[in-house]
Design a protein around this motif. Structure first.
Motif, PDB file in Angstrom:
ATOM      1  N   ILE A 265       0.852  -1.190   0.000  1.00  0.00           N
ATOM      2  CA  ILE A 265       0.000   0.000   0.000  1.00  0.00           C
ATOM      3  C   ILE A 265       0.885   1.236   0.000  1.00  0.00           C
ATOM      4  CG2 ILE A 265      -1.841   1.244   1.182  1.00  0.00           C
ATOM      5  CD1 ILE A 265      -2.659  -1.358   2.494  1.00  0.00           C
ATOM      6  N   ARG A 266       0.730   2.045  -1.014  1.00  0.00           N
ATOM      7  CA  ARG A 266       1.492   3.283  -1.113  1.00  0.00           C
ATOM      8  C   ARG A 266       0.570   4.475  -0.960  1.00  0.00           C
ATOM      9  NH1 ARG A 266       6.055   2.579  -5.922  1.00  0.00           N
ATOM     10  NH2 ARG A 266       7.134   0.787  -4.987  1.00  0.00           N
ATOM     11  N   SER A 267       1.135   5.563  -0.448  1.00  0.00           N
ATOM     12  CA  SER A 267       0.362   6.770  -0.241  1.00  0.00           C
ATOM     13  C   SER A 267       1.262   7.979  -0.422  1.00  0.00           C
ATOM     14  CB  SER A 267      -0.258   6.784   1.161  1.00  0.00           C
ATOM     15  OG  SER A 267      -0.862   8.017   1.442  1.00  0.00           O
ATOM     16  N   PRO A 268       0.686   9.099  -0.920  1.00  0.00           N
ATOM     17  CA  PRO A 268       1.486  10.330  -0.991  1.00  0.00           C
ATOM     18  C   PRO A 268       2.033  10.755   0.360  1.00  0.00           C
ATOM     19  CG  PRO A 268      -0.513  10.542  -2.304  1.00  0.00           C
ATOM     20  CD  PRO A 268      -0.634   9.262  -1.542  1.00  0.00           C
ATOM     21  N   ASP A 269       1.294  10.437   1.419  1.00  0.00           N
ATOM     22  CA  ASP A 269       1.758  10.708   2.774  1.00  0.00           C
ATOM     23  C   ASP A 269       2.207   9.393   3.377  1.00  0.00           C
ATOM     24  OD1 ASP A 269       2.304  11.525   5.303  1.00  0.00           O
ATOM     25  OD2 ASP A 269       0.263  12.153   5.806  1.00  0.00           O
ATOM     26  N   SER A 270       3.488   9.183   3.514  1.00  0.00           N
ATOM     27  CA  SER A 270       4.017   7.904   3.974  1.00  0.00           C
ATOM     28  C   SER A 270       3.628   7.588   5.410  1.00  0.00           C
ATOM     29  CB  SER A 270       5.544   7.895   3.853  1.00  0.00           C
ATOM     30  OG  SER A 270       6.105   8.949   4.631  1.00  0.00           O
ATOM     31  N   SER A 271       3.163   8.583   6.158  1.00  0.00           N
ATOM     32  CA  SER A 271       2.839   8.352   7.566  1.00  0.00           C
ATOM     33  C   SER A 271       1.492   7.680   7.749  1.00  0.00           C
ATOM     34  CB  SER A 271       2.834   9.689   8.326  1.00  0.00           C
ATOM     35  OG  SER A 271       1.824  10.549   7.807  1.00  0.00           O
ATOM     36  N   VAL A 272       0.679   7.577   6.704  1.00  0.00           N
ATOM     37  CA  VAL A 272      -0.663   7.042   6.876  1.00  0.00           C
ATOM     38  C   VAL A 272      -0.731   5.568   6.565  1.00  0.00           C
ATOM     39  CG1 VAL A 272      -1.664   9.268   6.307  1.00  0.00           C
ATOM     40  CG2 VAL A 272      -1.407   7.557   4.515  1.00  0.00           C
ATOM     41  N   THR A 273       0.297   4.976   6.008  1.00  0.00           N
ATOM     42  CA  THR A 273       0.255   3.574   5.638  1.00  0.00           C
ATOM     43  C   THR A 273       0.922   2.719   6.700  1.00  0.00           C
ATOM     44  OG1 THR A 273       2.315   3.801   4.391  1.00  0.00           O
ATOM     45  CG2 THR A 273       0.255   4.101   3.184  1.00  0.00           C
ATOM     46  N   GLY A 274       0.279   1.598   6.994  1.00  0.00           N
ATOM     47  CA  GLY A 274       0.865   0.633   7.913  1.00  0.00           C
ATOM     48  C   GLY A 274       0.891   1.052   9.353  1.00  0.00           C
ATOM     49  N   THR A 275       0.095   2.041   9.743  1.00  0.00           N
ATOM     50  CA  THR A 275       0.119   2.515  11.123  1.00  0.00           C
ATOM     51  C   THR A 275      -1.186   2.285  11.853  1.00  0.00           C
ATOM     52  OG1 THR A 275      -0.531   4.734  10.372  1.00  0.00           O
ATOM     53  CG2 THR A 275       1.841   4.280  10.607  1.00  0.00           C
ATOM     54  N   ASN A 276      -2.270   2.029  11.143  1.00  0.00           N
ATOM     55  CA  ASN A 276      -3.586   1.868  11.759  1.00  0.00           C
ATOM     56  C   ASN A 276      -4.238   0.572  11.275  1.00  0.00           C
ATOM     57  OD1 ASN A 276      -3.585   5.214  10.976  1.00  0.00           O
ATOM     58  ND2 ASN A 276      -3.657   4.590  13.109  1.00  0.00           N
ATOM     59  N   ASN A 277      -4.982  -0.054  12.169  1.00  0.00           N
ATOM     60  CA  ASN A 277      -5.637  -1.314  11.836  1.00  0.00           C
ATOM     61  C   ASN A 277      -6.874  -1.071  10.974  1.00  0.00           C
ATOM     62  OD1 ASN A 277      -3.755  -2.700  13.340  1.00  0.00           O
ATOM     63  ND2 ASN A 277      -5.040  -2.808  15.167  1.00  0.00           N
ATOM     64  N   PHE A 278      -7.069  -1.943   9.982  1.00  0.00           N
ATOM     65  CA  PHE A 278      -8.283  -1.885   9.181  1.00  0.00           C
ATOM     66  C   PHE A 278      -9.472  -2.362  10.021  1.00  0.00           C
ATOM     67  CE2 PHE A 278      -5.180  -2.162   5.686  1.00  0.00           C
ATOM     68  CZ  PHE A 278      -5.682  -1.171   4.838  1.00  0.00           C
ATOM     69  N   LYS A 279     -10.556  -1.611   9.937  1.00  0.00           N
ATOM     70  CA  LYS A 279     -11.789  -2.033  10.591  1.00  0.00           C
ATOM     71  C   LYS A 279     -12.747  -2.645   9.585  1.00  0.00           C
ATOM     72  CE  LYS A 279     -15.480  -0.459  13.639  1.00  0.00           C
ATOM     73  NZ  LYS A 279     -16.040   0.686  14.383  1.00  0.00           N
ATOM     74  N   LEU A 280     -12.892  -2.010   8.429  1.00  0.00           N
ATOM     75  CA  LEU A 280     -13.724  -2.580   7.371  1.00  0.00           C
ATOM     76  C   LEU A 280     -13.335  -1.964   6.034  1.00  0.00           C
ATOM     77  CD1 LEU A 280     -16.191  -0.368   6.453  1.00  0.00           C
ATOM     78  CD2 LEU A 280     -16.940  -0.924   8.746  1.00  0.00           C
ATOM     79  N   ILE A 281     -13.649  -2.696   4.964  1.00  0.00           N
ATOM     80  CA  ILE A 281     -13.466  -2.210   3.600  1.00  0.00           C
ATOM     81  C   ILE A 281     -14.746  -2.489   2.831  1.00  0.00           C
ATOM     82  CG2 ILE A 281     -10.958  -2.477   3.598  1.00  0.00           C
ATOM     83  CD1 ILE A 281     -11.309  -5.095   2.078  1.00  0.00           C
ATOM     84  N   VAL A 282     -15.124  -1.532   1.968  1.00  0.00           N
ATOM     85  CA  VAL A 282     -16.342  -1.655   1.168  1.00  0.00           C
ATOM     86  C   VAL A 282     -16.004  -1.244  -0.257  1.00  0.00           C
ATOM     87  CG1 VAL A 282     -18.750  -0.952   0.884  1.00  0.00           C
ATOM     88  CG2 VAL A 282     -17.762  -1.101   3.183  1.00  0.00           C
ATOM     89  N   ALA A 283     -16.300  -2.106  -1.233  1.00  0.00           N
ATOM     90  CA  ALA A 283     -15.983  -1.835  -2.633  1.00  0.00           C
ATOM     91  C   ALA A 283     -17.130  -1.090  -3.305  1.00  0.00           C
ATOM     92  CB  ALA A 283     -15.703  -3.137  -3.372  1.00  0.00           C
ATOM     93  N   ASP A 284     -16.782  -0.254  -4.300  1.00  0.00           N
ATOM     94  CA  ASP A 284     -17.824   0.420  -5.069  1.00  0.00           C
ATOM     95  C   ASP A 284     -18.418  -0.559  -6.087  1.00  0.00           C
ATOM     96  OD1 ASP A 284     -15.851   0.165  -6.956  1.00  0.00           O
ATOM     97  OD2 ASP A 284     -15.562   2.305  -7.290  1.00  0.00           O
TER      98      ASP A 284
END
Length: 506
Positions: free
Chosen positions: A165-184
């Motif tokens: 998982i890549r992000s423009p802000d490197s601080s937001v990836t890999g630091t928080n647990n996923f709670k849920l994901i919903v696809a469009d």
């Protein structure tokens, strides 16, 4: 003298309480009553003796054929009984809960080991790619049945790979647990809800366009929207165009009431470059357990929220509201597309439908269809023709209902749930049903005959805060995407891809 005798008896009593129990001693004192059982155990004991030196995890979980003693636990490694102590304190390692967790963890590790060695070949006896292809060539299988069987074989051969998982802000990836994901709708993006350390939640959108056969990298776009309230329900909303917004139901705390918020997908930077800044809406609503967006043109721009003992239907553009009183909390909702009818699942186990074209009413006269489960209903899903509805409850039951005959026609066994609100996914084109249980196992069934095709263990140890959230599609990333299953658990995202190298898969 008497005092010394009393102390010696007391010491003897304590030594009796602390003694361990050996199965050999138990059988010696109860030889007559367990003769037949001991004779049946001899082949198993000889088999264990030949494999006791290997150190695989499957042997640790091997259930020893020894008699059960009330209040005692038999440890096959030490070949002795230990007393079970009541309570949940950390100083007692031998409670029923700890033993059950150890057994579940051993089972999970064993299944992971089998998957890595690719021991599983087919979900049905005698079913393989050559047989399916041969029947297709002979005209014995229709195109729909052929595709369904191919997906069954592919699903059984899926391999787990970790997604970067890549992000423009490197601080937001890999630091928080996923709670849920919903696809469009097109499975091009997934909306994510992540837990934050201080107790709030964080939202993001992951673009799946970079997910391919050779590359396992996706882009995640975050924003500064935080909340210190629990997210009860999420769904995509088509306010200005298809999947233009995300509808969230937030639980109220203290003096702050709950609300339903419509977040434009364009708020997430670069989530869709063609989007213009959208309208951000927020509606004050008491604690909502569920939500659904209506795609029928007769109820354009309307969404529903399931509350405590009532259903609230709101027009997002005008703010007009309709209220329908119920006798129980509404935990699950879905709109039909052919008609403006809303299906609801309740804590009482009832499933009922509402035609929202009628005026708000109380009582049961406006309920068009009424179905009943024995436990709280946590998910309702309509099939495409809208003649059938599938519902899951907190007793672990998944049932397929015929809405015309108002009866259950199929039941999908193996799901595990006791208290959690867990979603249910139907992929009708592929003929698959997917659900994650409270035991953290992802199970996939055949929609046609309710056969359990595969049970996928979580890559992480099971716990209440690590139940995976999954999305399955044959086109992850859009019309030209790849098939497979996305699993978000803890801080990781995994892709279970179809494996074309397996000889059992077409």
């Amino acid at each position: 003298m008497k005092r010394n005798n009393w102390r010696s008896k007391e010491k003897e009593g304590w030594s009796n309480c602390r003694q361990t129990y050996h199965p050999n001693d138990y059988r010696r004192h109860n030889h007559c009553s367990f003769t037949e059982r001991c004779e049946q155990e001899e082949p198993w004991n000889s088999l264990n003796a030949g494999t006791s030196n290997s150190g695989s995890s499957s042997e640790i979980c091997h259930s020893s054929p020894v008699p059960e003693l009330p209040g005692f636990y038999y440890d096959p490694e030490k070949n002795r009984y230990f007393r079970l102590l009541p309570g949940h304190n950390n100083y007692n390692p031998l409670t029923k809960e700890s033993l059950q967790y150890k057994e579940m963890e051993c089972k999970r590790l064993k299944l992971l080991e089998e998957e890595e060695k690719q021991k599983k070949k087919t979900s049905r006896a005698g079913l393989n790619s050559s047989l399916v292809l041969h029947k297709r060539q002979l005209g014995l299988l229709s195109s729909s049945n052929y595709c369904r069987l191919v997906h069954e074989l592919k699903v059984n051969c899926m391999q787990r790979r970790k997604v970067e998982i890549r992000s423009p802000d490197s601080s937001v990836t890999g630091t928080n647990n996923f709670k849920l994901i919903v696809a469009d709708t097109a499975c091009e993006r997934i909306f994510t809800v992540n837990d934050v350390e201080h107790g709030g939640c964080k939202y993001g959108i992951i673009n799946l366009s970079g997910l391919g056969k050779d590359t396992l990298m996706v882009e995640m776009y975050d924003n500064l929207y935080f909340t210190n309230r629990k997210v009860n329900s999420v769904c995509w909303a088509s306010l200005t165009h298809q999947d233009s917004h995300v509808l969230l139901c937030l639980m109220g705390i203290a003096e702050t009431p709950g609300c339903a918020s419509l977040l434009p997908a364009s708020l997430f930077s670069n989530s869709n470059p063609g989007d213009q800044p959208g309208m951000l809406c927020s509606f004050k609503i008491s604690t909502a357990w569920s939500c659904a967006w209506c795609l029928n043109p007769q109820a354009d721009n309307c969404f529903s929220t399931g509350l405590m003992r009532r259903v609230l239907v709101t027009n997002a553009m005008t703010g007009h509201r309709q209220t329908f009183g119920t006798s129980s909390d509404v935990l699950a909702q879905q709109f039909a597309t052919q008609t403006p009818v809303l299906y609801n699942g309740c804590r009482s186990g009832e499933v009922f439908s509402i035609d929202i074209r009628q005026r708000s009413r109380r009582g049961h006269s406006w309920k068009a269809v009424r179905l009943f489960h024995d436990s709280a209903v946590t998910s309702v899903r309509l099939l495409q023709a809208e003649y059938y509805l599938m519902a899951a409850d907190m007793a672990g039951k998944i049932k397929l209902w015929d809405l015309r005959a108002v009866k259950c026609v199929k039941q999908y066994e193996g799901h595990h749930n006791e208290y959690a609100t867990l979603p249910l996914q139907i992929n009708e084109e592929e003929g698959l049903v997917t659900a994650v249980g409270q035991d953290c196992y992802t199970r996939i069934w055949s929609l046609q005959d309710a056969h359990l095709l595969r049970t996928i263990p979580s890559p992480h140890p099971s716990s209440r805060d690590s139940i995976p959230s999954v999305v399955f599609s044959s086109r992850l990333g859009g019309s030209q995407g790849v098939p497979g299953l996305l699993m978000a658990v803890k801080q990781d995202l995994y892709h279970f891809s179809y494996n074309s190298d397996n000889p059992c898969c077409p």
